[in-house]
Write an enzyme that holds these catalytic residues in place. Structure first.
Site, PDB file in Angstrom:
ATOM      1  N   LYS A 185       0.950  -1.360   0.242  1.00  0.00           N
ATOM      2  CA  LYS A 185      -0.014  -0.035  -0.004  1.00  0.00           C
ATOM      3  C   LYS A 185       0.897   1.062  -0.128  1.00  0.00           C
ATOM      4  O   LYS A 185       1.393   1.670   1.027  1.00  0.00           O
ATOM      5  CB  LYS A 185      -0.787  -0.130   1.205  1.00  0.00           C
ATOM      6  CG  LYS A 185      -2.282   0.563   0.977  1.00  0.00           C
ATOM      7  CD  LYS A 185      -2.231   2.264   0.597  1.00  0.00           C
ATOM      8  CE  LYS A 185      -1.566   3.089   1.674  1.00  0.00           C
ATOM      9  NZ  LYS A 185      -1.532   4.688   1.097  1.00  0.00           N
ATOM     10  N   GLU A 259       8.127   2.447  11.813  1.00  0.00           N
ATOM     11  CA  GLU A 259       9.377   3.367  11.680  1.00  0.00           C
ATOM     12  C   GLU A 259       8.622   4.879  11.497  1.00  0.00           C
ATOM     13  O   GLU A 259       8.115   5.123  10.464  1.00  0.00           O
ATOM     14  CB  GLU A 259      10.177   2.971  10.570  1.00  0.00           C
ATOM     15  CG  GLU A 259      11.613   3.659  10.515  1.00  0.00           C
ATOM     16  CD  GLU A 259      11.583   5.052   9.945  1.00  0.00           C
ATOM     17  OE1 GLU A 259      11.428   6.079  10.577  1.00  0.00           O
ATOM     18  OE2 GLU A 259      11.493   5.224   8.758  1.00  0.00           O
ATOM     19  N   CYS A 293      13.292  11.339   7.320  1.00  0.00           N
ATOM     20  CA  CYS A 293      12.715  10.984   8.977  1.00  0.00           C
ATOM     21  C   CYS A 293      13.980  11.225   9.829  1.00  0.00           C
ATOM     22  O   CYS A 293      13.632  11.599  10.995  1.00  0.00           O
ATOM     23  CB  CYS A 293      11.973   9.716   9.023  1.00  0.00           C
ATOM     24  SG  CYS A 293      13.115   8.146   8.399  1.00  0.00           S
ATOM     25  N   GLU A 391       8.188  17.730  13.991  1.00  0.00           N
ATOM     26  CA  GLU A 391       8.930  17.283  12.899  1.00  0.00           C
ATOM     27  C   GLU A 391       8.274  18.137  11.579  1.00  0.00           C
ATOM     28  O   GLU A 391       7.162  18.257  11.512  1.00  0.00           O
ATOM     29  CB  GLU A 391       8.483  16.009  12.517  1.00  0.00           C
ATOM     30  CG  GLU A 391       9.269  15.393  11.171  1.00  0.00           C
ATOM     31  CD  GLU A 391       9.285  13.814  10.993  1.00  0.00           C
ATOM     32  OE1 GLU A 391      10.249  13.282  10.712  1.00  0.00           O
ATOM     33  OE2 GLU A 391       8.086  13.451  11.259  1.00  0.00           O
TER      34      GLU A 391
END
Length: 491
Positions: A185, A259, A293, A391
């Site tokens: 996906k 993650e 990330c 973030e």
């Protein structure tokens, strides 16, 4: 004719790959992919709905429960997987073009990035070759004790938009090599790489239903995660979405590897030159337009060096060449999509209120079309502020002054995240000492250092579990202890 980026050839972009067949989406709808360079539609792919997700789970479930893949000897699985990788090796230029077209990644970086990503798949196959899927252990309870590592089952592999090929391909690799079946996906913004992976599986002769592909938006994706036929979710993406997945999986004790986000810190020591630090940190925050990330987006600097470093970074940032992804001279391309640009601009406005804007903060004047933003530096940042704690996922760097080394370590650890970190120093012993005290899954001396042949993952809200390296096989396996009256002839 299907609409695709120039140089990308996909046979069935307006279909889904379910049960070994290319099928039309139940919804009948298409997802439009928009170029971050031009804001124009560059491709269309099928949009899966809840019915398509259920069909993919049913196909993967049947292939796992009744098909040959999980009982195929590991050596045969590995050989089939290597044929799949060979197919992908011939399509590296397409993968690179697809990434640039969908995400705006610089073409100068796209080729080496995807060649490395494909090469890493052979490395993962090597990990599987060296892995003991059945091993004998000493025991006092029986004549023989065997530990069998068996596939966890049906895996939902959910990848983000920033590194769509490498992240998805790694998940598929570990799933296939351990005997699992998998449902890909991809992000609805960057699905083309997953189509190429599906075509590679088909070309390699992977049995029907072992690899499936569904492209959908958030509601359909949530439906996939909630399907009780899913044994494990492997997810890379935001912490918010990861928390939702963890909650759903906990409800039925499904396995998950997550993650998630990061707000990683680089600590500057006094032995590291200011001009060197400025070049390194500017080159890092502009990598993939800051959309990494593990990005080092906080710099913790001795208070007495703060102003000098701020001035040096500002000088470096003003020299960064901003341009389209196909411009060979560009050092910073666009961010991936309009909503991401607007998110970054929102954080820049927040930073103007709480810190000192030293450089950047605007859309470049020479680029009126596309999702471009200048590299941006904030100084005198309070570590408890939003720009230091949340973030941003863009080329925005925060300088945080520290009183001494102890204060720097405290500031680095004062975060909900724990994905990555660094210390800028020429003293390897000091780097090791500081790194052992930083609560992160990864740590590098002198910059953003990553090797996906090694375990990768985070502490705290940066996730659960590890991907990469031989350790990456374990989350796709269940361990079974067998106590027998004798050792079987063939393990």
């Amino acid at each position: 004719m299907p609409l695709l980026p120039q140089g990308v050839t996909i046979a069935n972009p307006e279909s889904l790959f379910i049960g070994g067949r290319w099928v039309r989406a139940h919804s009948g709808r298409l997802i439009e992919l928009v170029s971050p360079d031009t804001e124009q539609v560059v491709a269309r792919v099928a949009e899966a709905d809840e019915a398509d997700m259920d069909a993919a789970v049913a196909a993967a479930r049947d292939a796992f429960d009744n098909g040959p893949w999980q009982t195929t000897p590991p050596a045969e699985r590995i050989a089939t997987f290597r044929r799949m990788v060979t197919h992908l090796e011939g399509r590296v230029p397409e993968l690179a073009r697809a990434w640039s077209a969908q995400m705006g990644g610089l073409a100068s970086f796209a080729g080496p990035m995807h060649a490395g990503g494909v090469a890493a798949l052979h490395q993962i196959a090597g990990f599987a070759e060296a892995f003991a899927f059945v091993e004998q252990r000493p025991t006092h309870a029986a004549a023989a004790a065997l530990i069998a590592h068996e596939p966890v089952g049906v895996v939902a592999a959910i990848a983000p938009w920033n590194g769509p090929f490498g992240i998805m391909a790694n998940k598929v690799a570990y799933a296939l090599l351990t005997g699992c079946t998998v449902i890909m996906k991809p992000s609805p913004e960057t699905p083309l790489e997953a189509y190429i992976i599906a075509e590679a599986a088909e070309a390699a002769g992977i049995p029907a239903g072992v690899v499936n592909l569904v492209t959908g938006h958030r509601e359909a994706s949530d439906h996939l995660v909630c399907n009780e036929g899913i044994d494990k979710v492997s997810f890379t993406g935001s912490t918010l979405a990861g928390k939702r997945i963890a909650t759903v999986c906990a409800g039925r004790m499904a396995r998950c590897t997550l993650e998630l986000g990061g707000k990683s810190a680089a600590i500057l020591r006094d032995d590291f030159a200011i001009d060197h630090a400025a070049k390194l940190l500017t080159g890092t925050i502009t990598l993939m337009s800051g959309q990494v990330c593990a990005m080092l987006s906080r710099v913790i600097v001795p208070r007495h060096r703060h102003d000098e470093l701020a001035a040096a970074i500002a000088t470096e940032m003003k020299q960064v060449r901003i341009g389209h992804s196909d411009d060979p001279t560009a050092q910073l391309g666009p961010v991936a999509m309009k909503r991401q640009l607007e998110r970054i601009e929102g954080y820049i406005e927040e930073g103007r209120r709480t810190a000192t804007l030293v450089s950047g903060g605007q859309r470049p004047s020479h680029l009126n079309v596309g999702y471009f933003i200048e590299p941006t530096l904030f100084a005198n940042v309070d570590n408890s502020s939003r720009i230091a704690q949340e973030e941003i996922f863009g080329p925005v760097l925060s300088l945080i002054p520290a009183d001494d080394e102890e204060d720097a370590i405290r500031l680095a650890n004062s975060s909900a995240y724990g994905l990555n970190g660094s210390v800028l120093t020429h003293d390897a012993q000091a780097a090791y000492r500081i790194g052992r005290r930083i609560r992160t899954g990864g740590f590098g001396q002198n910059g953003l250092r990553m090797d996906f042949g090694l375990p990768f993952g985070g502490f705290k809200q940066s996730g659960i579990g590890r991907e990469g390296g031989p350790e990456g096989l374990l989350p796709y396996l269940e361990s079974k202890t067998m106590l027998l009256d004798g050792v079987p002839e063939a393990l």
